[in-house]
Design a protein around this motif. Structure first.
Motif, PDB file in Angstrom:
ATOM      1  N   TYR A   1      44.727  46.124  42.412  1.00 15.73           N
ATOM      2  CA  TYR A   1      44.140  45.027  43.195  1.00 15.73           C
ATOM      3  C   TYR A   1      43.627  45.491  44.564  1.00 15.73           C
ATOM      4  O   TYR A   1      43.263  44.659  45.392  1.00 15.73           O
ATOM      5  CB  TYR A   1      45.178  43.916  43.388  1.00 15.73           C
ATOM      6  CG  TYR A   1      45.523  43.222  42.091  1.00 15.73           C
ATOM      7  CD1 TYR A   1      44.728  42.203  41.590  1.00 15.73           C
ATOM      8  CD2 TYR A   1      46.637  43.618  41.347  1.00 15.73           C
ATOM      9  CE1 TYR A   1      45.039  41.584  40.391  1.00 15.73           C
ATOM     10  CE2 TYR A   1      46.956  43.004  40.145  1.00 15.73           C
ATOM     11  CZ  TYR A   1      46.153  41.980  39.679  1.00 15.73           C
ATOM     12  OH  TYR A   1      46.456  41.366  38.492  1.00 15.73           O
TER      13      TYR A   1
ATOM     14  N   LYS B   1      41.200  46.792  47.366  1.00 16.43           N
ATOM     15  CA  LYS B   1      39.776  46.720  47.698  1.00 16.43           C
ATOM     16  C   LYS B   1      39.542  47.769  48.765  1.00 16.43           C
ATOM     17  O   LYS B   1      39.553  47.479  49.956  1.00 16.43           O
ATOM     18  CB  LYS B   1      39.404  45.319  48.175  1.00 16.43           C
ATOM     19  CG  LYS B   1      39.671  44.234  47.131  1.00 16.43           C
ATOM     20  CD  LYS B   1      39.374  42.866  47.683  1.00 16.43           C
ATOM     21  CE  LYS B   1      39.619  41.775  46.640  1.00 16.43           C
ATOM     22  NZ  LYS B   1      41.005  41.722  46.188  1.00 16.43           N
TER      23      LYS B   1
ATOM     24  N   ASN C   1      43.707  41.080  51.976  1.00 19.81           N
ATOM     25  CA  ASN C   1      42.830  40.959  50.806  1.00 19.81           C
ATOM     26  C   ASN C   1      43.606  41.143  49.506  1.00 19.81           C
ATOM     27  O   ASN C   1      43.289  40.525  48.480  1.00 19.81           O
ATOM     28  CB  ASN C   1      41.713  42.004  50.884  1.00 19.81           C
ATOM     29  CG  ASN C   1      40.676  41.654  51.933  1.00 19.81           C
ATOM     30  OD1 ASN C   1      40.527  40.484  52.294  1.00 19.81           O
ATOM     31  ND2 ASN C   1      39.976  42.649  52.446  1.00 19.81           N
ATOM     32  N   ILE C   2      44.616  42.011  49.555  1.00 12.71           N
ATOM     33  CA  ILE C   2      45.403  42.253  48.344  1.00 12.71           C
ATOM     34  C   ILE C   2      46.357  41.091  48.069  1.00 12.71           C
ATOM     35  O   ILE C   2      46.389  40.546  46.966  1.00 12.71           O
ATOM     36  CB  ILE C   2      46.191  43.579  48.474  1.00 12.71           C
ATOM     37  CG1 ILE C   2      45.224  44.759  48.581  1.00 12.71           C
ATOM     38  CG2 ILE C   2      47.127  43.769  47.282  1.00 12.71           C
ATOM     39  CD1 ILE C   2      45.908  46.086  48.809  1.00 12.71           C
TER      40      ILE C   2
ATOM     41  N   ASP D   1      46.377  38.078  49.048  1.00 16.68           N
ATOM     42  CA  ASP D   1      45.798  36.746  48.837  1.00 16.68           C
ATOM     43  C   ASP D   1      45.326  36.538  47.403  1.00 16.68           C
ATOM     44  O   ASP D   1      44.950  35.423  47.027  1.00 16.68           O
ATOM     45  CB  ASP D   1      44.617  36.522  49.796  1.00 16.68           C
ATOM     46  CG  ASP D   1      45.082  36.205  51.209  1.00 16.68           C
ATOM     47  OD1 ASP D   1      46.292  35.942  51.371  1.00 16.68           O
ATOM     48  OD2 ASP D   1      44.257  36.222  52.136  1.00 16.68           O
ATOM     49  N   ASP D   2      45.324  37.599  46.621  1.00 17.22           N
ATOM     50  CA  ASP D   2      44.886  37.500  45.230  1.00 17.22           C
ATOM     51  C   ASP D   2      46.016  36.892  44.386  1.00 17.22           C
ATOM     52  O   ASP D   2      47.094  37.480  44.274  1.00 17.22           O
ATOM     53  CB  ASP D   2      44.527  38.896  44.700  1.00 17.22           C
ATOM     54  CG  ASP D   2      43.799  38.835  43.370  1.00 17.22           C
ATOM     55  OD1 ASP D   2      44.106  37.925  42.574  1.00 17.22           O
ATOM     56  OD2 ASP D   2      42.932  39.691  43.136  1.00 17.22           O
ATOM     57  N   PRO D   3      45.805  35.702  43.762  1.00 22.08           N
ATOM     58  CA  PRO D   3      46.862  35.055  42.956  1.00 22.08           C
ATOM     59  C   PRO D   3      47.362  35.947  41.818  1.00 22.08           C
ATOM     60  O   PRO D   3      48.553  35.944  41.507  1.00 22.08           O
ATOM     61  CB  PRO D   3      46.182  33.795  42.418  1.00 22.08           C
ATOM     62  CG  PRO D   3      45.044  33.533  43.360  1.00 22.08           C
ATOM     63  CD  PRO D   3      44.576  34.881  43.817  1.00 22.08           C
ATOM     64  N   ALA D   4      46.448  36.704  41.213  1.00 18.75           N
ATOM     65  CA  ALA D   4      46.861  37.572  40.101  1.00 18.75           C
ATOM     66  C   ALA D   4      47.806  38.666  40.594  1.00 18.75           C
ATOM     67  O   ALA D   4      48.759  39.028  39.898  1.00 18.75           O
ATOM     68  CB  ALA D   4      45.626  38.196  39.448  1.00 18.75           C
ATOM     69  N   PHE D   5      47.534  39.182  41.801  1.00 21.44           N
ATOM     70  CA  PHE D   5      48.430  40.195  42.368  1.00 21.44           C
ATOM     71  C   PHE D   5      49.816  39.612  42.608  1.00 21.44           C
ATOM     72  O   PHE D   5      50.829  40.250  42.304  1.00 21.44           O
ATOM     73  CB  PHE D   5      47.855  40.732  43.683  1.00 21.44           C
ATOM     74  CG  PHE D   5      48.819  41.583  44.458  1.00 21.44           C
ATOM     75  CD1 PHE D   5      49.088  42.890  44.073  1.00 21.44           C
ATOM     76  CD2 PHE D   5      49.499  41.061  45.562  1.00 21.44           C
ATOM     77  CE1 PHE D   5      49.991  43.667  44.780  1.00 21.44           C
ATOM     78  CE2 PHE D   5      50.404  41.828  46.262  1.00 21.44           C
ATOM     79  CZ  PHE D   5      50.646  43.144  45.870  1.00 21.44           C
ATOM     80  N   ARG D   6      49.870  38.409  43.144  1.00 22.11           N
ATOM     81  CA  ARG D   6      51.165  37.786  43.421  1.00 22.11           C
ATOM     82  C   ARG D   6      51.952  37.577  42.131  1.00 22.11           C
ATOM     83  O   ARG D   6      53.165  37.779  42.087  1.00 22.11           O
ATOM     84  CB  ARG D   6      50.967  36.455  44.148  1.00 22.11           C
ATOM     85  CG  ARG D   6      50.353  36.608  45.534  1.00 22.11           C
ATOM     86  CD  ARG D   6      50.445  35.327  46.322  1.00 22.11           C
ATOM     87  NE  ARG D   6      49.929  35.514  47.684  1.00 22.11           N
ATOM     88  CZ  ARG D   6      50.183  34.702  48.698  1.00 22.11           C
ATOM     89  NH1 ARG D   6      50.944  33.625  48.495  1.00 22.11           N
ATOM     90  NH2 ARG D   6      49.693  34.918  49.901  1.00 22.11           N
TER      91      ARG D   6
END
Length: 386
Positions: A36, A38, A188-189, A191-196
């Protein structure tokens, strides 16, 4: 509460197993972060690209081409002088007698000597690259170690030393810039729902794998039990209460603790929503402690710089180059100027030949020509360079 004493070997084995599992889980966590990431968020789009400076064209290619022809002309003139060399030709100019016989041989030999002398001197700077029994050793290859030392000394004292690096770091404010950029990168990392979601799954998987291992669970239970025993050592009532609880459960206290540990992954999984709140506040916490973070990084960086021996680093790298490599570096930077010096030797030798032929007349003409050259150069300089 007479529980079994911890086995040190068992505890050490459990620690090694835990370390191994932690390393494996850490790799999985890193893969999630990389997935994840960027990386463009950390890129310095304003960074300048540096190009090699253009070669200084002190003499146009046309002039160099003309000069390169002169040695060949002198060689042909020398050959011609054996066939014809102004035989028995003379003249009188303003009452001054000029004898032209032998002029071709004089100017051609003098010019060729000037050219080959300069060519030999320049060649001896670089050749032979390896020492030879009779031919000796080129000046630059022979002094490779001394050149490496002097270059390293110049670089470490005048170009790249710890104080200069520190000053550049302070002037550029680079640590603060990258701290802010890193904070945006982290945001940026996270805040990604998939990362959480993957991070939560990783937390549960990590705890589950650790607790599921009997050795690790048993070692944790022993450690907790020891801490409990230390806490109630001088408290008779608490000791009696723990024994009573163990008697009622019909289990040893360590088994009770192990059962409680086994429920940790389930309990953590149900409370992982609080992780979102922690991730949300992480950038603010980083910003709130920005000064401490920057000071810590600066201190560590300064310690690293102080341990960096620039002189040794440059000298060792240069010593690793072979003699030919160092010669090529110098030649590639000065090749045009060295060629110009070679051909200029032919011109100066030719002029010297004229002086040998007619000293007084040649000196007068050369002096007038030199004064004219200085005058033209002065006028051009005032016109175009001021």
């Amino acid at each position: 509460m007479d529980e079994p004493k911890p086995d040190n070997n068992q505890l050490n084995n459990a620690i090694e197993v835990a370390k191994s599992k932690t390393r494996s889980q850490a790799r999985q966590l890193w893969q999630i972060v990389v997935k994840y990431s960027k990386i463009d968020a950390l890129a310095d789009t304003s960074q300048k690209s540096y190009q090699a400076p253009d070669r200084q064209q002190e003499h146009s290619s046309v002039v160099l081409t003309i000069l390169s022809i002169i040695p060949y002309v002198l060689g042909l003139t020398f050959i011609l002088s054996f066939l014809w060399d102004f035989n028995d030709i003379s003249a009188t100019v303003w009452g001054y007698s000029l004898q032209f016989e032998g002029l071709l041989k004089i100017v051609s030999v003098s010019g060729l000597i000037g050219f080959f002398t300069n060519w030999l001197a320049i060649t001896m700077l670089f050749k032979p690259a390896k020492k030879r029994p009779l031919l000796g050793h080129g000046l630059i290859p022979a002094q490779k170690d001394r050149i490496a030392y002097r270059l390293a000394q110049a670089v470490s004292e005048d170009l790249i030393n710890p104080e200069i690096i520190k000053q550049k770091i302070n002037d550029s404010n680079i640590i603060s810039i990258y701290r802010k950029r890193s904070t945006r990168y982290i945001k940026n990392i996270i805040d990604d729902p998939a990362f959480r979601e993957e991070l939560k799954q990783w937390v549960v998987s990590y705890l589950d794998e650790m607790i599921a291992d009997p050795e690790i669970r048993g070692a944790l239970a022993q450690r907790i039990l020891r801490q409990i025993e230390d806490a109630v050592h001088d408290k008779s009532f608490e000791k009696v209460a723990l024994k009573a609880y163990s008697y009622i459960k019909g289990q040893e206290m360590q088994h009770i603790i192990e059962e409680a540990l086994a429920d940790i992954p389930t309990s953590v999984e149900s409370g992982l929503d609080k992780l979102d709140g922690l991730l949300d506040t992480l950038p603010q916490k980083i910003n709130a402690n920005s000064e401490t973070i920057e000071n810590t990084i600066t201190t560590l960086l300064y310690k690293l710089i102080n341990q960096l021996d620039v002189h040794k680093l440059v000298e060792e790298n240069l010593r690793e180059y072979d003699e030919q490599h160092i010669s090529d570096i110098i030649k590639n930077a000065t090749n045009e100027q060295l060629r110009y010096i070679q051909y200029l030797g032919a011109v100066l030798g030719l002029i010297g030949g004229l002086v040998i032929w007619e000293p007084l007349l040649s000196v007068i003409i050369l002096s007038l020509g030199f004064l004219m050259l200085l005058t033209i150069d002065y006028l051009l300089h005032r016109r175009f360079y001021q």
